[in-house]
Write an enzyme that holds these catalytic residues in place. Structure first.
Site, PDB file in Angstrom:
ATOM      1  N   ASP A   1       0.817  -1.225   0.000  1.00 36.27           N
ATOM      2  CA  ASP A   1       0.000   0.000   0.000  1.00 36.27           C
ATOM      3  C   ASP A   1       0.845   1.267   0.000  1.00 36.27           C
ATOM      4  O   ASP A   1       0.321   2.380   0.081  1.00 36.27           O
ATOM      5  CB  ASP A   1      -0.953   0.017   1.195  1.00 36.27           C
ATOM      6  CG  ASP A   1      -0.220   0.000   2.536  1.00 36.27           C
ATOM      7  OD1 ASP A   1       1.037  -0.027   2.519  1.00 36.27           O
ATOM      8  OD2 ASP A   1      -0.880   0.031   3.580  1.00 36.27           O
TER       9      ASP A   1
ATOM     10  N   GLU B   1       3.253   2.093   2.286  1.00 33.67           N
ATOM     11  CA  GLU B   1       3.845   2.484   3.573  1.00 33.67           C
ATOM     12  C   GLU B   1       5.276   1.974   3.677  1.00 33.67           C
ATOM     13  O   GLU B   1       5.629   0.926   3.125  1.00 33.67           O
ATOM     14  CB  GLU B   1       3.004   1.921   4.729  1.00 33.67           C
ATOM     15  CG  GLU B   1       1.661   2.624   4.866  1.00 33.67           C
ATOM     16  CD  GLU B   1       0.861   2.140   6.065  1.00 33.67           C
ATOM     17  OE1 GLU B   1       1.294   1.168   6.740  1.00 33.67           O
ATOM     18  OE2 GLU B   1      -0.207   2.723   6.323  1.00 33.67           O
TER      19      GLU B   1
ATOM     20  N   GLN C   1      12.087  26.020   3.665  1.00 37.83           N
ATOM     21  CA  GLN C   1      10.810  26.480   4.247  1.00 37.83           C
ATOM     22  C   GLN C   1      11.083  26.853   5.705  1.00 37.83           C
ATOM     23  O   GLN C   1      10.546  26.258   6.640  1.00 37.83           O
ATOM     24  CB  GLN C   1       9.750  25.393   4.124  1.00 37.83           C
ATOM     25  CG  GLN C   1       9.383  25.106   2.671  1.00 37.83           C
ATOM     26  CD  GLN C   1       8.164  24.207   2.540  1.00 37.83           C
ATOM     27  OE1 GLN C   1       7.246  24.265   3.330  1.00 37.83           O
ATOM     28  NE2 GLN C   1       8.178  23.355   1.532  1.00 37.83           N
TER      29      GLN C   1
ATOM     30  N   ASP D   1      24.295  34.323  -5.110  1.00 40.05           N
ATOM     31  CA  ASP D   1      23.396  35.282  -4.440  1.00 40.05           C
ATOM     32  C   ASP D   1      24.029  35.671  -3.112  1.00 40.05           C
ATOM     33  O   ASP D   1      25.057  35.121  -2.702  1.00 40.05           O
ATOM     34  CB  ASP D   1      21.992  34.683  -4.245  1.00 40.05           C
ATOM     35  CG  ASP D   1      22.009  33.345  -3.532  1.00 40.05           C
ATOM     36  OD1 ASP D   1      22.917  33.124  -2.701  1.00 40.05           O
ATOM     37  OD2 ASP D   1      21.132  32.508  -3.803  1.00 40.05           O
TER      38      ASP D   1
ATOM     39  N   LYS E   1      20.977  37.512  -7.405  1.00 41.84           N
ATOM     40  CA  LYS E   1      19.874  36.674  -7.885  1.00 41.84           C
ATOM     41  C   LYS E   1      18.578  37.072  -7.203  1.00 41.84           C
ATOM     42  O   LYS E   1      18.569  37.382  -6.017  1.00 41.84           O
ATOM     43  CB  LYS E   1      20.195  35.208  -7.559  1.00 41.84           C
ATOM     44  CG  LYS E   1      19.093  34.247  -7.882  1.00 41.84           C
ATOM     45  CD  LYS E   1      19.401  32.851  -7.380  1.00 41.84           C
ATOM     46  CE  LYS E   1      18.807  32.591  -6.012  1.00 41.84           C
ATOM     47  NZ  LYS E   1      19.025  31.236  -5.523  1.00 41.84           N
TER      48      LYS E   1
ATOM     49  N   ARG F   1      14.733  35.310  -6.779  1.00 50.32           N
ATOM     50  CA  ARG F   1      13.933  34.118  -7.097  1.00 50.32           C
ATOM     51  C   ARG F   1      12.536  34.557  -7.487  1.00 50.32           C
ATOM     52  O   ARG F   1      11.868  35.273  -6.743  1.00 50.32           O
ATOM     53  CB  ARG F   1      13.898  33.164  -5.891  1.00 50.32           C
ATOM     54  CG  ARG F   1      13.078  31.923  -6.158  1.00 50.32           C
ATOM     55  CD  ARG F   1      13.370  30.778  -5.215  1.00 50.32           C
ATOM     56  NE  ARG F   1      14.666  30.149  -5.417  1.00 50.32           N
ATOM     57  CZ  ARG F   1      14.986  29.370  -6.456  1.00 50.32           C
ATOM     58  NH1 ARG F   1      14.090  29.127  -7.394  1.00 50.32           N
ATOM     59  NH2 ARG F   1      16.188  28.844  -6.555  1.00 50.32           N
TER      60      ARG F   1
ATOM     61  N   ASP G   1      27.808  27.184  -3.766  1.00 51.65           N
ATOM     62  CA  ASP G   1      26.471  27.371  -3.179  1.00 51.65           C
ATOM     63  C   ASP G   1      26.196  26.187  -2.253  1.00 51.65           C
ATOM     64  O   ASP G   1      26.870  25.155  -2.334  1.00 51.65           O
ATOM     65  CB  ASP G   1      25.409  27.450  -4.285  1.00 51.65           C
ATOM     66  CG  ASP G   1      24.165  28.229  -3.844  1.00 51.65           C
ATOM     67  OD1 ASP G   1      24.072  28.596  -2.646  1.00 51.65           O
ATOM     68  OD2 ASP G   1      23.285  28.458  -4.687  1.00 51.65           O
TER      69      ASP G   1
HETATM   70  C1  R5P Z   1      18.907  29.365  -2.344  1.00 45.46           C
HETATM   71  O1  R5P Z   1      19.037  30.347  -1.634  1.00 45.46           O
HETATM   72  C2  R5P Z   1      19.917  28.245  -2.331  1.00 45.46           C
HETATM   73  O2  R5P Z   1      21.115  28.616  -1.730  1.00 45.46           O
HETATM   74  C3  R5P Z   1      20.189  27.750  -3.729  1.00 45.46           C
HETATM   75  O3  R5P Z   1      20.772  28.788  -4.478  1.00 45.46           O
HETATM   76  C4  R5P Z   1      18.925  27.325  -4.387  1.00 45.46           C
HETATM   77  O4  R5P Z   1      18.137  26.610  -3.504  1.00 45.46           O
HETATM   78  C5  R5P Z   1      19.196  26.498  -5.605  1.00 45.46           C
HETATM   79  O5  R5P Z   1      17.965  26.110  -6.163  1.00 45.46           O
HETATM   80  P1  R5P Z   1      17.821  25.869  -7.705  1.00 45.46           P
HETATM   81  O6  R5P Z   1      18.902  24.934  -8.112  1.00 45.46           O
HETATM   82  O7  R5P Z   1      16.449  25.270  -7.858  1.00 45.46           O
HETATM   83  O8  R5P Z   1      17.911  27.197  -8.390  1.00 45.46           O
END
Ligand code: R5P
Length: 283
Positions: free
Chosen positions: A33, A35, A87, A160, A183, A185, A209
């Site tokens: 199912d 799980e 999040q 960023d 950057k 988003r 990053d």
């Molecule tokens: C955002 O602040 C993170 O540091 C990454 O730059 C971001 O999560 C990368 O996500 P993606 O590859 O979807 O652009």
């Protein structure tokens, strides 16, 4: 004793080998199912390290199952890649702070325990845990690898402002300068880069990053830097989430090579964080 969750088996094996500790035999299955089912077959020690990244909801369930099996023991919980870390705030009314909700769910299992994260996206998340917690930094390990790749006239770039500290650490390790891009988003899959002059002409660039998810950020940054005359563009990221066709996007944008750690086990995970985790567990 080291318990490797299904998302971190290779890393758990590397940590157990580094520490010369027993690696528990575990069985992970899915019921018809849908799980999840976990069993630790080996008899448990009193002191346990569970290593499990949580890139998917199912991995979170496996983690809860492992913690429940180890209830009453002293647990060091290692979450090399902590999903939902982006999040970390309530961005719009009516949203949850999912990272806080997850910490709240994990806390009851960690009364005698500790938590070890690796380059958590938002360090503020650590405050939601009620046990000793640390945030291990894999930047120097990535920089060490980049330093062995024969780059010429290197400059480190952060895509960023969020990764500026990481870029500065990497640049200090590599003995070069660093800069950042601006950057914004636009959505989960779309980003834009504000125009900015960066001193990359004829130089080898490494973009650092914390994670690559859809690859949108890095693809945009690669194109931007190549338009400004960068000689070659390399990527270094701690967490290779790499959803969908992220790798294709990066190579279509003209990346030279991608280096990432084994917080998630992917083809580009050539730098192991096992020494960092072993050191944290030992202490
Ligand atoms: C955002 O602040 C993170 O540091 C990454 O730059 C971001 O999560 C990368 O996500 P993606 O590859 O979807 O652009």
């Amino acid at each position: 004793m080291i318990i490797g969750g299904p998302a971190s088996q290779l890393l758990a094996g590397r940590v157990a080998t580094t520490l010369n500790e027993t690696l528990a035999l575990c069985d992970y299955k899915t019921f018809p199912d849908g799980e999840s089912y976990s069993q630790i077959v080996t008899q448990l020690d009193d002191e346990i390290a569970i290593i499990q990244s949580t890139p998917t909801d199912r991995d979170l369930v496996y983690l809860l199952q492992l913690l429940d099996i180890c209830r009453g023991r002293r647990v060091s919980l290692v979450i090399p890649y902590f999903g939902y870390a982006r999040q970390d705030k309530i961005f719009k009314p009516g949203e949850p702070m999912t990272a806080r909700a997850l910490a709240t769910a994990l806390n009851p299992f960690l009364q005698n325990g500790s938590v070890h994260l690796v380059n958590i996206h938002a360090p503020s998340i650590m405050a939601h845990f009620q046990c000793p917690i640390d945030n291990l930094d894999a930047t120097a390990l990535l920089a060490e690898r980049v330093g062995s790749m024969g780059l010429v006239d290197t400059v480190v770039i952060s895509p960023d402002k969020g990764a500026v500290a990481m870029a500065k650490t990497a640049a200090a390790c590599l003995g070069c300068d660093s800069d950042y891009l601006q950057k914004t988003r636009l959505s989960g899959t779309e980003v834009s880069m504000a125009p900015k002059e960066v001193a990359v002409k004829g130089r080898d660039v490494v973009i650092f990053d914390d994670m690559i998810a859809t690859g949108g950020t890095m693809a945009m940054a690669i194109s931007f830097l190549r338009q400004q005359g960068a000689r070659r563009v390399f990527l270094a990221a701690v967490h290779p989430v790499l959803t969908g066709s992220a790798i294709l996007k990066l190579y279509r944008s003209g990346v030279e090579a991608v280096v990432a750690t084994d917080t998630l086990d992917k083809g580009v995970s050539t730098v192991s964080v096992a020494p960092l985790i072993a050191k944290a567990l030992r202490s």
